[in-house]
Motif scaffolding. Structure first.
Motif, short mmCIF file in Angstrom:
data_model
loop_
_atom_site.label_atom_id
_atom_site.label_comp_id
_atom_site.label_asym_id
_atom_site.label_seq_id
_atom_site.Cartn_x
_atom_site.Cartn_y
_atom_site.Cartn_z
N ALA A 2 27.43 45.83 10.98
CA ALA A 2 28.69 45.14 10.94
C ALA A 2 29.59 46.20 10.25
O ALA A 2 29.23 47.14 9.25
CB ALA A 2 28.76 43.82 10.09
N ILE A 3 30.90 46.16 10.61
CA ILE A 3 31.69 47.09 10.08
C ILE A 3 32.76 46.22 9.17
O ILE A 3 33.31 45.15 9.50
CB ILE A 3 32.51 47.79 11.25
CG1 ILE A 3 31.78 48.76 12.06
CG2 ILE A 3 33.73 48.49 10.51
CD1 ILE A 3 32.45 49.32 13.10
N VAL A 4 32.66 46.67 7.77
CA VAL A 4 33.80 46.03 7.08
C VAL A 4 34.92 46.85 6.83
O VAL A 4 34.85 48.05 6.52
CB VAL A 4 32.82 45.66 5.63
CG1 VAL A 4 33.88 44.78 4.49
CG2 VAL A 4 31.74 44.43 6.01
N THR A 5 36.03 46.13 6.75
CA THR A 5 37.13 46.81 6.40
C THR A 5 38.22 45.88 5.83
O THR A 5 37.91 44.75 5.46
CB THR A 5 38.01 47.62 7.76
OG1 THR A 5 39.16 48.30 7.10
CG2 THR A 5 38.57 46.57 8.58
N VAL A 46 34.82 51.05 6.23
CA VAL A 46 36.04 51.94 6.56
C VAL A 46 37.41 51.42 5.79
O VAL A 46 37.41 50.09 6.23
CB VAL A 46 36.18 52.22 8.08
CG1 VAL A 46 37.24 53.36 7.98
CG2 VAL A 46 34.75 52.72 8.49
N GLY A 47 38.22 52.09 5.09
CA GLY A 47 39.34 51.29 4.81
C GLY A 47 40.44 51.56 5.79
O GLY A 47 40.23 52.41 6.76
N SER A 48 41.21 50.36 5.78
CA SER A 48 42.33 50.24 6.85
C SER A 48 43.63 50.10 5.93
O SER A 48 43.53 49.09 5.08
CB SER A 48 42.28 49.19 7.97
OG SER A 48 41.14 49.52 8.63
N HIS A 49 44.74 50.50 6.08
CA HIS A 49 45.83 50.19 5.60
C HIS A 49 46.95 50.32 6.77
O HIS A 49 47.56 51.22 6.87
CB HIS A 49 46.28 51.23 4.62
CG HIS A 49 47.66 50.91 3.87
ND1 HIS A 49 48.08 51.95 2.89
CD2 HIS A 49 48.43 49.97 3.76
CE1 HIS A 49 49.33 51.37 2.88
NE2 HIS A 49 49.40 50.28 3.04
N THR A 54 31.00 58.28 5.17
CA THR A 54 31.68 57.15 5.97
C THR A 54 30.98 57.54 7.39
O THR A 54 30.87 58.43 7.79
CB THR A 54 33.12 56.78 6.22
OG1 THR A 54 33.64 56.87 4.85
CG2 THR A 54 33.47 55.66 6.92
N ASN A 55 30.46 56.48 8.03
CA ASN A 55 29.81 56.40 9.32
C ASN A 55 30.89 57.04 10.25
O ASN A 55 31.90 55.99 10.36
CB ASN A 55 29.10 55.21 9.61
CG ASN A 55 28.46 55.10 10.91
OD1 ASN A 55 29.26 55.13 12.18
ND2 ASN A 55 27.31 55.13 11.09
N THR A 56 30.60 57.93 11.11
CA THR A 56 32.02 58.38 12.02
C THR A 56 32.04 57.35 13.27
O THR A 56 33.07 57.32 13.80
CB THR A 56 31.60 59.72 12.56
OG1 THR A 56 30.28 59.54 13.03
CG2 THR A 56 31.60 60.78 11.52
N ILE A 59 35.27 53.29 15.82
CA ILE A 59 35.37 51.71 16.46
C ILE A 59 36.74 51.21 15.92
O ILE A 59 37.51 50.80 16.74
CB ILE A 59 34.32 51.06 16.10
CG1 ILE A 59 33.01 51.28 17.07
CG2 ILE A 59 34.37 49.54 16.16
CD1 ILE A 59 32.98 50.71 18.33
N LEU A 60 37.10 51.42 14.45
CA LEU A 60 38.17 50.81 13.90
C LEU A 60 39.16 51.67 14.45
O LEU A 60 40.44 50.85 14.47
CB LEU A 60 38.08 51.10 12.39
CG LEU A 60 37.32 49.85 11.67
CD1 LEU A 60 37.54 50.00 10.32
CD2 LEU A 60 37.74 48.40 12.16
#
Lengths: 297, 297
Positions: free
Chosen positions: B122-125, B149-152, B183-185, B190-191
């Motif tokens: 799962a990808i968490v952001t 992965v961080g998202s802003h 971080t997984n590339t 995907i994000l």
């Protein structure tokens, strides 16, 4: 001027101090007797005032003047007034209302230069953002039979120049009239009507109070915006969002206009800066200490 | 949940850590294989993300969650997601992408609470405005087979609450993705696709650089706006023009959201405050001395 000399509606004689036909008693101006309005300075605000006058007072002769030939040329091309005068004398001679719309630090000199040409009973005003010093200059420099009232229409833009002028720039704008105990109350009444007819919501204030309030709520934010821009790295700015843009937008206002505002209201701005610096130091302390209660009091 | 368990498109087995059918190797997620997106926090931004997902990914199951029953109720009434989950487990179980849209200081606890229910891969952001600390929390708290992965996304408003959510709030917004060397590339890719599909203009940054830049161009203006408001007298504000309103508007943002931003980026904000206070002191000195050259360098 190639145009019949304008007269007070009720007397029929010319009062232009220069051609000086006579200095008889005259009846007080009524707004519906207004014959000539002169605006000195064809920047965004000055030219917007002449345009608004053309619309609100189609029977009144509206004259604009700029000390720059190129601005006079553009103003003529854009038809922002009935006449763009070539000289100050031509601009203000016989005018019922003369409005200075140049940077504030030029006002004292303009008062001095127009004084010989103003007719007795003329009302002189301006659209500057600071007022206390302007009242002092007017008291000192203008003839005693000319009435000065301060005007501060809260309208404008970070854009500048006659090419951005609009006849609705003043629509719904607040306009502060400033007067002291010495100010002629009839002149205040006429100017209140005048700005109202241009669409403004008029309120009156003492010039010192005006400068204190606007020092804090208008001039101080400008200084803060400039400090914020000066503290930012150019390459970071590409990430700027709406918050930064709105906060700093006003810093892009015309530098000379703002310089004059800052210099003619330095005492109140310095007071405001003291308050803000005190606040920022408190916040810095709370943020450094990660003190949630004090960060958000 | 009354709904068939969702699986990785290419394997057909359930990886939900809770019901834990198996922990086999799985193929990497592709955006067109996305089956479930979960958003924790149904505020303005969280609910706008679910609404944008409903529009951009009509075949993907979009789940929202709020810890407040009243917000869950409102979110259901407003149809901001396919499902408004009653529990965190229900919200994140089987989700391909989990997005935290709650105040930043809650993230560590949420990571901890959702960890047992996240499926491997799962990808968490999140959508928080500070990133360095969040990366640290994620590294410490999330399972090793879950990718943070961080998202802003730079979108929002001084308004708050699910009732102001809009499916186009993210349209043309810039979205910063933050990642470290760890971080997984694939997760970043995907994000990047995910936010692009929602209309964002995606760029990537190191979380520390992100926090330094946003500390100066976003968080600092907010603190300045608050200082300006705190320095102003309430009764003067009725004279405020567009300059003051724009400068101070951001100070009306949600206090708790901003508190978290300030507390999780205190070092950069304090640095910025030092710069601004230095600038303001210089300007104060120049204005006091009426030194035109220095007022307008």
């Amino acid at each position: 001027m190639g145009r019949k000399k304008l007269t007070w509606q009720s007397i029929g004689v010319t009062f232009c101090r220069n051609s000086c036909v006579c200095r008889e008693t005259y009846k007080m101006l009524k707004l519906n007797g207004l014959q000539k309005i002169s605006v000195i300075g064809m920047g965004l605000l000055g030219a917007s005032v002449t345009m608004a006058c053309l619309r609100a007072f189609p029977k009144v002769f509206t004259v604009g003047y700029s000390h720059r030939a190129s601005t006079r040329h553009k103003s003529r091309q854009l038809n922002v007034a009935n006449q763009i005068a070539e000289t100050l004398e031509e601009a203000v001679c016989d005018a019922d209302i003369v409005i200075l719309a140049t940077p504030i630090l030029t006002f004292e000199t303009y008062f001095d230069q127009i004084a010989p040409f103003l007719k007795p009973g003329a009302i002189v005003t301006d659209v500057g953002s600071t007022k206390a010093l302007v009242h002092q200059w007017a008291d000192k420099t203008l003839p005693r039979d000319v009435y000065y009232v301060g005007s501060h229409p809260i309208a404008g833009s970070e854009k500048r120049g006659v090419e951005y002028a609009r006849d609705d720039l003043l629509a719904s704008a607040r306009c502060i009239l400033t007067h002291t105990a010495k100010t002629n109350t009839h002149a205040i009444r006429i100017l209140r009507q005048f700005w109202s007819e241009l669409g403004c919501n008029v309120v009156t204030l003492d010039p010192k109070k005006h400068d204190r309030i606007f020092g804090l709520i208008s001039h101080l934010p400008h200084v803060l915006a400039a400090a914020l821009i000066n503290s930012s790295d150019f390459e970071d700015m590409k990430f700027a969002g709406k918050g930064f843009i709105d906060t700093s937008r006003i810093a892009s206002g015309p530098a000379d206009v703002w310089m004059d505002i800052v210099l003619t209201n330095h005492h109140n701005i310095v007071n405001g800066l003291d308050r803000v610096i005190r606040q920022l130091n408190m916040m810095k302390k709370a943020i450094s200490a990660q003190n949630a209660d004090k960060v958000n009091p």
